[in-house]
Design a protein around this motif. Structure first.
Motif, PDB file in Angstrom:
ATOM      1  N   ILE A 181      -5.626   2.924  10.438  1.00  0.00           N
ATOM      2  CA  ILE A 181      -4.921   4.035   9.788  1.00  0.00           C
ATOM      3  C   ILE A 181      -5.879   5.206   9.585  1.00  0.00           C
ATOM      4  CG2 ILE A 181      -3.762   4.785   7.657  1.00  0.00           C
ATOM      5  CD1 ILE A 181      -2.662   1.876   7.485  1.00  0.00           C
ATOM      6  N   ARG A 238      -5.319   8.936  11.053  1.00  0.00           N
ATOM      7  CA  ARG A 238      -5.255  10.082  10.135  1.00  0.00           C
ATOM      8  C   ARG A 238      -6.361  11.097  10.426  1.00  0.00           C
ATOM      9  NH1 ARG A 238      -3.627   8.557   4.193  1.00  0.00           N
ATOM     10  NH2 ARG A 238      -3.124  10.759   4.232  1.00  0.00           N
ATOM     11  N   GLN A 259       4.478   6.383   9.729  1.00  0.00           N
ATOM     12  CA  GLN A 259       4.454   6.930   8.381  1.00  0.00           C
ATOM     13  C   GLN A 259       5.858   6.779   7.819  1.00  0.00           C
ATOM     14  OE1 GLN A 259       3.090  10.985   7.996  1.00  0.00           O
ATOM     15  NE2 GLN A 259       4.002  11.201   5.973  1.00  0.00           N
ATOM     16  N   HIS A 260       5.966   6.107   6.694  1.00  0.00           N
ATOM     17  CA  HIS A 260       7.261   5.866   6.074  1.00  0.00           C
ATOM     18  C   HIS A 260       7.154   6.197   4.592  1.00  0.00           C
ATOM     19  CE1 HIS A 260       5.596   1.910   4.711  1.00  0.00           C
ATOM     20  NE2 HIS A 260       4.909   2.070   5.820  1.00  0.00           N
ATOM     21  N   ALA A 315       4.165   8.712   0.583  1.00  0.00           N
ATOM     22  CA  ALA A 315       3.941   8.436   2.007  1.00  0.00           C
ATOM     23  C   ALA A 315       3.140   7.143   2.144  1.00  0.00           C
ATOM     24  CB  ALA A 315       3.198   9.588   2.655  1.00  0.00           C
ATOM     25  N   ARG A 316       3.563   6.298   3.062  1.00  0.00           N
ATOM     26  CA  ARG A 316       2.893   5.028   3.359  1.00  0.00           C
ATOM     27  C   ARG A 316       2.631   4.981   4.858  1.00  0.00           C
ATOM     28  NH1 ARG A 316       1.398   4.221  -1.546  1.00  0.00           N
ATOM     29  NH2 ARG A 316       3.003   3.582  -2.987  1.00  0.00           N
ATOM     30  N   PHE A 317       1.618   4.215   5.273  1.00  0.00           N
ATOM     31  CA  PHE A 317       1.221   4.161   6.675  1.00  0.00           C
ATOM     32  C   PHE A 317       0.986   2.719   7.102  1.00  0.00           C
ATOM     33  CE2 PHE A 317      -0.149   8.081   4.761  1.00  0.00           C
ATOM     34  CZ  PHE A 317       0.243   9.036   5.664  1.00  0.00           C
ATOM     35  N   TRP A 349       6.631  -2.198   4.848  1.00  0.00           N
ATOM     36  CA  TRP A 349       7.075  -1.101   5.714  1.00  0.00           C
ATOM     37  C   TRP A 349       8.498  -1.342   6.193  1.00  0.00           C
ATOM     38  CZ3 TRP A 349       8.786  -1.337  10.688  1.00  0.00           C
ATOM     39  CH2 TRP A 349       8.457  -2.464  11.448  1.00  0.00           C
ATOM     40  N   ARG A 380       7.840   9.109  10.510  1.00  0.00           N
ATOM     41  CA  ARG A 380       7.022   9.902  11.439  1.00  0.00           C
ATOM     42  C   ARG A 380       6.185   8.918  12.252  1.00  0.00           C
ATOM     43  NH1 ARG A 380       6.946  15.295  10.930  1.00  0.00           N
ATOM     44  NH2 ARG A 380       7.978  16.145   9.106  1.00  0.00           N
ATOM     45  N   ALA A 384       2.409  12.597  14.023  1.00  0.00           N
ATOM     46  CA  ALA A 384       3.425  12.775  12.981  1.00  0.00           C
ATOM     47  C   ALA A 384       4.733  13.361  13.504  1.00  0.00           C
ATOM     48  CB  ALA A 384       2.875  13.603  11.829  1.00  0.00           C
TER      49      ALA A 384
END
Length: 152
Positions: free
Chosen positions: A21, A25, A40-41, A49-51, A77, A88, A96
């Motif tokens: 991650i 990023r 990305q949720h 935002a979570r990844f 997730w 995304r 994204a």
């Protein structure tokens, strides 16, 4: 220790799972090619935002990706995309990109796993064993998601 045992241990180690991650990023997701993507949720409770980085099981077209929830329907997730399917996707040089996450039916999932097995027999052997050792569940019972990128 077999490759599957080693992989299962890595999947259960938070820092090892989170490390990719940081690379995505930082704009270095292209290092993973098109076999992985970062999703990305939105946290269903927090709204934050979570990844998560996931392996691409199938790519039926340029704007469709299929991923598996290696830890089943209980994965955070997966639960998050059920509550909010707008996500995304970052993969390769794409960063994204807005997308929609749609859980697949059992029949759709089985067909996607069969295509993966046919196209990547060695990877399938290791991936299947790794996921099954890490989760204790047969791969064929794990939920899959189709990610549809939105046109720009």
């Amino acid at each position: 220790m077999s490759i599957a045992d080693f992989g299962a241990r890595l999947l259960q180690t938070r820092w090892a799972v989170r490390a990719p991650i940081l690379l995505y990023r930082a704009g270095l997701g292209f290092l993973f090619g098109s076999r992985l993507l970062m999703l990305q949720h939105v946290g269903r409770r927090s709204g934050a935002a979570r990844f998560v980085v996931l392996e691409v099981v199938d790519r039926p077209s340029a704007d469709h990706y299929i991923v598996v929830s290696g830890f089943g329907a209980k994965a955070q997730w997966y639960r998050n995309i059920q509550a909010e399917p707008r996500v995304r996707v970052s993969t390769g040089t794409k960063r994204a990109v807005p997308a929609t996450a749609t859980p697949m039916t059992d029949a759709e999932s089985a067909a996607a796993l069969e295509r993966y097995r046919a196209h990547h027999p060695r990877a399938w052997k290791n991936l299947r064993a790794t996921i099954e050792r890490a989760t204790g569940a047969p791969v064929g019972t794990l939920p899959m998601v189709e990610l549809t990128l939105q046109a720009h």
